[in-house]
Design a protein around this motif. Sequence first.
Motif, PDB file in Angstrom:
ATOM      1  N   LEU A  18       0.653 -96.494  -4.235  1.00  0.00           N
ATOM      2  CA  LEU A  18       0.960 -96.751  -5.640  1.00  0.00           C
ATOM      3  C   LEU A  18       0.491 -95.582  -6.491  1.00  0.00           C
ATOM      4  O   LEU A  18      -0.694 -95.252  -6.503  1.00  0.00           O
ATOM      5  CB  LEU A  18       0.267 -98.040  -6.078  1.00  0.00           C
ATOM      6  CG  LEU A  18       0.441 -98.500  -7.524  1.00  0.00           C
ATOM      7  CD1 LEU A  18       1.917 -98.680  -7.856  1.00  0.00           C
ATOM      8  CD2 LEU A  18      -0.311 -99.799  -7.751  1.00  0.00           C
ATOM      9  N   ILE A  19       1.440 -94.943  -7.181  1.00  0.00           N
ATOM     10  CA  ILE A  19       1.115 -93.793  -8.018  1.00  0.00           C
ATOM     11  C   ILE A  19       1.373 -94.154  -9.473  1.00  0.00           C
ATOM     12  O   ILE A  19       2.511 -94.260  -9.923  1.00  0.00           O
ATOM     13  CB  ILE A  19       1.946 -92.558  -7.612  1.00  0.00           C
ATOM     14  CG1 ILE A  19       1.738 -92.248  -6.128  1.00  0.00           C
ATOM     15  CG2 ILE A  19       1.575 -91.354  -8.468  1.00  0.00           C
ATOM     16  CD1 ILE A  19       2.630 -91.157  -5.600  1.00  0.00           C
ATOM     17  N   ASP A  20       0.289 -94.370 -10.196  1.00  0.00           N
ATOM     18  CA  ASP A  20       0.358 -94.752 -11.611  1.00  0.00           C
ATOM     19  C   ASP A  20      -0.950 -94.310 -12.251  1.00  0.00           C
ATOM     20  O   ASP A  20      -2.025 -94.554 -11.704  1.00  0.00           O
ATOM     21  CB  ASP A  20       0.537 -96.263 -11.747  1.00  0.00           C
ATOM     22  CG  ASP A  20       0.915 -96.693 -13.164  1.00  0.00           C
ATOM     23  OD1 ASP A  20       0.182 -96.331 -14.111  1.00  0.00           O
ATOM     24  OD2 ASP A  20       1.931 -97.384 -13.311  1.00  0.00           O
ATOM     25  N   ASP A  21      -0.859 -93.647 -13.408  1.00  0.00           N
ATOM     26  CA  ASP A  21      -2.096 -93.130 -13.994  1.00  0.00           C
ATOM     27  C   ASP A  21      -2.878 -94.175 -14.787  1.00  0.00           C
ATOM     28  O   ASP A  21      -3.943 -93.880 -15.330  1.00  0.00           O
ATOM     29  CB  ASP A  21      -1.820 -91.898 -14.867  1.00  0.00           C
ATOM     30  CG  ASP A  21      -0.790 -92.156 -15.954  1.00  0.00           C
ATOM     31  OD1 ASP A  21      -0.352 -93.316 -16.091  1.00  0.00           O
ATOM     32  OD2 ASP A  21      -0.413 -91.198 -16.650  1.00  0.00           O
ATOM     33  N   ASN A  22      -2.368 -95.395 -14.829  1.00  0.00           N
ATOM     34  CA  ASN A  22      -3.107 -96.478 -15.465  1.00  0.00           C
ATOM     35  C   ASN A  22      -3.870 -97.240 -14.374  1.00  0.00           C
ATOM     36  O   ASN A  22      -3.278 -97.930 -13.553  1.00  0.00           O
ATOM     37  CB  ASN A  22      -2.142 -97.412 -16.203  1.00  0.00           C
ATOM     38  CG  ASN A  22      -2.860 -98.478 -17.017  1.00  0.00           C
ATOM     39  OD1 ASN A  22      -3.800 -99.102 -16.532  1.00  0.00           O
ATOM     40  ND2 ASN A  22      -2.406 -98.687 -18.244  1.00  0.00           N
ATOM     41  N   SER A  46      -3.423 -91.377  -9.390  1.00  0.00           N
ATOM     42  CA  SER A  46      -2.929 -91.122 -10.739  1.00  0.00           C
ATOM     43  C   SER A  46      -1.835 -90.073 -10.735  1.00  0.00           C
ATOM     44  O   SER A  46      -1.231 -89.779 -11.762  1.00  0.00           O
ATOM     45  CB  SER A  46      -4.076 -90.657 -11.645  1.00  0.00           C
ATOM     46  OG  SER A  46      -4.604 -89.423 -11.172  1.00  0.00           O
ATOM     47  N   GLY A  47      -1.589 -89.464  -9.568  1.00  0.00           N
ATOM     48  CA  GLY A  47      -0.519 -88.481  -9.442  1.00  0.00           C
ATOM     49  C   GLY A  47      -1.002 -87.078  -9.127  1.00  0.00           C
ATOM     50  O   GLY A  47      -0.249 -86.244  -8.635  1.00  0.00           O
ATOM     51  N   ALA A  48      -2.270 -86.799  -9.390  1.00  0.00           N
ATOM     52  CA  ALA A  48      -2.775 -85.436  -9.232  1.00  0.00           C
ATOM     53  C   ALA A  48      -2.961 -85.040  -7.771  1.00  0.00           C
ATOM     54  O   ALA A  48      -2.795 -83.886  -7.403  1.00  0.00           O
ATOM     55  CB  ALA A  48      -4.096 -85.296  -9.984  1.00  0.00           C
ATOM     56  N   VAL A  62       6.533 -95.723  -1.379  1.00  0.00           N
ATOM     57  CA  VAL A  62       5.728 -95.196  -2.484  1.00  0.00           C
ATOM     58  C   VAL A  62       6.265 -95.758  -3.793  1.00  0.00           C
ATOM     59  O   VAL A  62       7.451 -95.585  -4.109  1.00  0.00           O
ATOM     60  CB  VAL A  62       5.784 -93.654  -2.536  1.00  0.00           C
ATOM     61  CG1 VAL A  62       4.984 -93.124  -3.728  1.00  0.00           C
ATOM     62  CG2 VAL A  62       5.276 -93.049  -1.235  1.00  0.00           C
ATOM     63  N   LEU A  63       5.422 -96.462  -4.540  1.00  0.00           N
ATOM     64  CA  LEU A  63       5.779 -96.914  -5.884  1.00  0.00           C
ATOM     65  C   LEU A  63       5.325 -95.855  -6.859  1.00  0.00           C
ATOM     66  O   LEU A  63       4.136 -95.547  -6.943  1.00  0.00           O
ATOM     67  CB  LEU A  63       5.083 -98.248  -6.203  1.00  0.00           C
ATOM     68  CG  LEU A  63       5.500 -99.474  -5.389  1.00  0.00           C
ATOM     69  CD1 LEU A  63       4.679-100.688  -5.830  1.00  0.00           C
ATOM     70  CD2 LEU A  63       6.981 -99.756  -5.563  1.00  0.00           C
ATOM     71  N   LEU A  64       6.265 -95.291  -7.605  1.00  0.00           N
ATOM     72  CA  LEU A  64       5.976 -94.162  -8.483  1.00  0.00           C
ATOM     73  C   LEU A  64       6.314 -94.491  -9.923  1.00  0.00           C
ATOM     74  O   LEU A  64       7.460 -94.816 -10.245  1.00  0.00           O
ATOM     75  CB  LEU A  64       6.777 -92.936  -8.026  1.00  0.00           C
ATOM     76  CG  LEU A  64       6.732 -91.699  -8.914  1.00  0.00           C
ATOM     77  CD1 LEU A  64       5.311 -91.153  -9.028  1.00  0.00           C
ATOM     78  CD2 LEU A  64       7.687 -90.630  -8.371  1.00  0.00           C
ATOM     79  N   ASP A  65       5.324 -94.382 -10.809  1.00  0.00           N
ATOM     80  CA  ASP A  65       5.552 -94.598 -12.233  1.00  0.00           C
ATOM     81  C   ASP A  65       6.259 -93.383 -12.816  1.00  0.00           C
ATOM     82  O   ASP A  65       5.849 -92.240 -12.581  1.00  0.00           O
ATOM     83  CB  ASP A  65       4.196 -94.816 -12.929  1.00  0.00           C
ATOM     84  CG  ASP A  65       4.339 -94.963 -14.443  1.00  0.00           C
ATOM     85  OD1 ASP A  65       5.397 -95.440 -14.888  1.00  0.00           O
ATOM     86  OD2 ASP A  65       3.392 -94.609 -15.164  1.00  0.00           O
ATOM     87  N   HIS A  70      -0.565 -87.277 -16.260  1.00  0.00           N
ATOM     88  CA  HIS A  70      -1.265 -86.105 -15.733  1.00  0.00           C
ATOM     89  C   HIS A  70      -0.460 -85.372 -14.663  1.00  0.00           C
ATOM     90  O   HIS A  70      -0.977 -84.454 -14.033  1.00  0.00           O
ATOM     91  CB  HIS A  70      -2.620 -86.536 -15.144  1.00  0.00           C
ATOM     92  CG  HIS A  70      -3.478 -87.300 -16.118  1.00  0.00           C
ATOM     93  ND1 HIS A  70      -3.982 -86.726 -17.276  1.00  0.00           N
ATOM     94  CD2 HIS A  70      -3.896 -88.586 -16.127  1.00  0.00           C
ATOM     95  CE1 HIS A  70      -4.673 -87.628 -17.935  1.00  0.00           C
ATOM     96  NE2 HIS A  70      -4.630 -88.769 -17.273  1.00  0.00           N
ATOM     97  N   ALA A  71       0.760 -85.765 -14.453  1.00  0.00           N
ATOM     98  CA  ALA A  71       1.602 -85.116 -13.447  1.00  0.00           C
ATOM     99  C   ALA A  71       3.066 -85.347 -13.805  1.00  0.00           C
ATOM    100  O   ALA A  71       3.402 -86.245 -14.567  1.00  0.00           O
ATOM    101  CB  ALA A  71       1.305 -85.663 -12.051  1.00  0.00           C
ATOM    102  N   ASN A  72       3.929 -84.510 -13.257  1.00  0.00           N
ATOM    103  CA  ASN A  72       5.368 -84.638 -13.471  1.00  0.00           C
ATOM    104  C   ASN A  72       5.940 -85.543 -12.388  1.00  0.00           C
ATOM    105  O   ASN A  72       5.934 -85.198 -11.207  1.00  0.00           O
ATOM    106  CB  ASN A  72       6.019 -83.246 -13.407  1.00  0.00           C
ATOM    107  CG  ASN A  72       7.503 -83.284 -13.688  1.00  0.00           C
ATOM    108  OD1 ASN A  72       8.258 -83.944 -12.993  1.00  0.00           O
ATOM    109  ND2 ASN A  72       7.922 -82.567 -14.718  1.00  0.00           N
TER     110      ASN A  72
END
Length: 226
Positions: A18-22, A46-48, A62-65, A70-72
């Motif tokens: 899970l990629i989410d910066d929250n 968080s993506g970094a 992969v769940l991607l927000d 902080h990342a593209n």
Amino acid sequence: MTATSPYWHAMGTISVALIDDNRLVREGISALLNALPDFKVVAGSSGADTSVLLRKTKPQVVLLDIGLGHANSLRVAEEAKRDFPDSKIILMDLLPVHEDIVEFVNVGVSGFIMKDATLEDLANTIRSVAQGAHVLPPQMTSTLFSQIAKDAIIRGRPDTLEAVRMTAREREVIDLIAEGLSNKEIATRLTIATDTVKSHVRNVMEKLMLHTRLQIAAYAHREGKS
């Protein structure tokens, strides 16, 4: 079919990153999925540090927000598909716009899920994508563009998306909306009926998955800068 269906459980455990910066969102979704018998959240980011994380955990899905601060997200998806082609990517957003769909389809995203979806919808989307399906949410299946986008995903031919093109008249209408003209003023400028202008505006909105004249104007300005 419920979120805890024994049919899905028989497929085995699906590993998820899970990629989410929250952080609260990550922890909340992780807790919900881990409570189901056929899911295991193996990583959160968080993506970094996505590449390192995926290399260590090798998740199936992969769940991607889409709105990483902080990342593209597009770059993250592109790098993930390049380095880990067996991992399936599902994009999470409130309502992806057509430009996002095009770009993410091109880099290999397998599905889209609305952030306000139910747990059952989220779980079934992950299960379907893990089995090789490509998924668009119901809110995105009613327009011409989304149908072509879906076809491009299924066929693995992103170039099919180029089929969505404006007519010359629709382009003119877009440009005049960007100038701030009303339907009546556009009709006068183009020497056509106001009802015809309204029809063109509706067609433009459907093709571009937009909902307001302001969004059309914003689209015109973006296109003008590209």
